[in-house]
Motif scaffolding. Sequence first.
Motif, short mmCIF file in Angstrom:
data_model
loop_
_atom_site.label_atom_id
_atom_site.label_comp_id
_atom_site.label_asym_id
_atom_site.label_seq_id
_atom_site.Cartn_x
_atom_site.Cartn_y
_atom_site.Cartn_z
N PRO A 208 0.82 -1.21 0.00
CA PRO A 208 0.00 0.00 0.00
C PRO A 208 0.86 1.27 0.00
N ARG A 366 -3.35 0.88 -4.09
CA ARG A 366 -3.12 -0.53 -3.76
C ARG A 366 -3.09 -1.34 -5.05
N ASP A 371 0.25 -6.00 -3.42
CA ASP A 371 0.32 -5.42 -2.08
C ASP A 371 1.27 -6.26 -1.22
#
Length: 377
Positions: A208, A366, A371
């Motif tokens: 993220p 994201r 991620d």
Amino acid sequence: MRMFKAGATRPANKPLRRGFIGNSTFALGAILLGCTEPVDSSLASAQPDTVVTTATPAALANGRTVLERARAFAAALSDKQRSDLLRPYSLANASRWHTYPQWGMGRRGRIGLRLETLSPSQWQHLDALLAAATGSGKGQGYEELQQHLNADDFLRQIGKDQRYGRGDFYVAFLGEPSDTGLWQLQFGGHHFALSNTYREGILIGATPSFRGIEPVFPFEFNGVMHAPQKPAMDAFRALLASLDNGQRESARIHGKFSDVVMGPGRDWSFPANSEGIAAAVLSDQQRDLLLAVIAAYVHDVDDANAALFMARYQSELAQTRVSFAGSPSLSRTGDYVRIDGPSLWIELVMDSPYNFSQPHPHGIWRDKHTDYGGTRS
């Protein structure tokens, strides 16, 4: 989630080999940043171990530079600082990012080395590392990161709270930096989170990636004007303004948004159904505007790897949707916009006013496959 009140307390270019992260097996190339050829549409929703790609020479060179500078930074630290910096790699540690300042997080705070402990020479080593790991574009990447640090120093300088400032930011190496193993460069603080995961010296995930900012208006600090989130917000506004009435109704979603959906603690829980208008029905000009929004986030990554991300997201553009709630001007609390693709997820929401009278943006990028470098447990 809204910010808390000041003073309040709140608890070589070759195919990649197979490897392991956590409990899942994956093809390392699968979760790499992109590919040199378009991704087959049948793979759009597949797990990462079904997609094979290679790193470019430039991306490999960048990985080597990041590794060299990470080692140089660690070598410049005291034993106590190095102990704070180096932490085990795990999803639990990798997910220790947030939107709040450290002093407002209680026991769930960030891990790693607090930047207020750094000497000027240690700061130089950290800056060199961050410059290698981020983009070189104007107002993006490394320059944007520095503006975020200046924004927090500005809040402190004008008396909003003496606990604001770059000293309240943290850096951590999760796993030992290596050209054979897995590790993550984690850097963050108030309104900022950088999560770069490397495997075998190659960046395999850059999300993220969170960016927020207050003040939202341009501000002067040390004789220089700053507006860290302006490029991203201008790109979103241009895209939404390009929609005609029918397109706008197709893009509109209902509900109220107090923060981004995929914020801290929402790992691997992407909504099952995409909403909004499909990029496939947009004009060429509108798709260019959409790509400009995506680039505003992706180009925070180093240039070589950003190109790989952009190639993958562009190859999936026809299956990508745009949606928004509230006003397309993105000027009122709760105004919200989302880009949702087979891999890509970007959101921006206007959070409640806190230190100033205007709402301020929270934005998140994201990736549904990469991620935390693909780590799910």
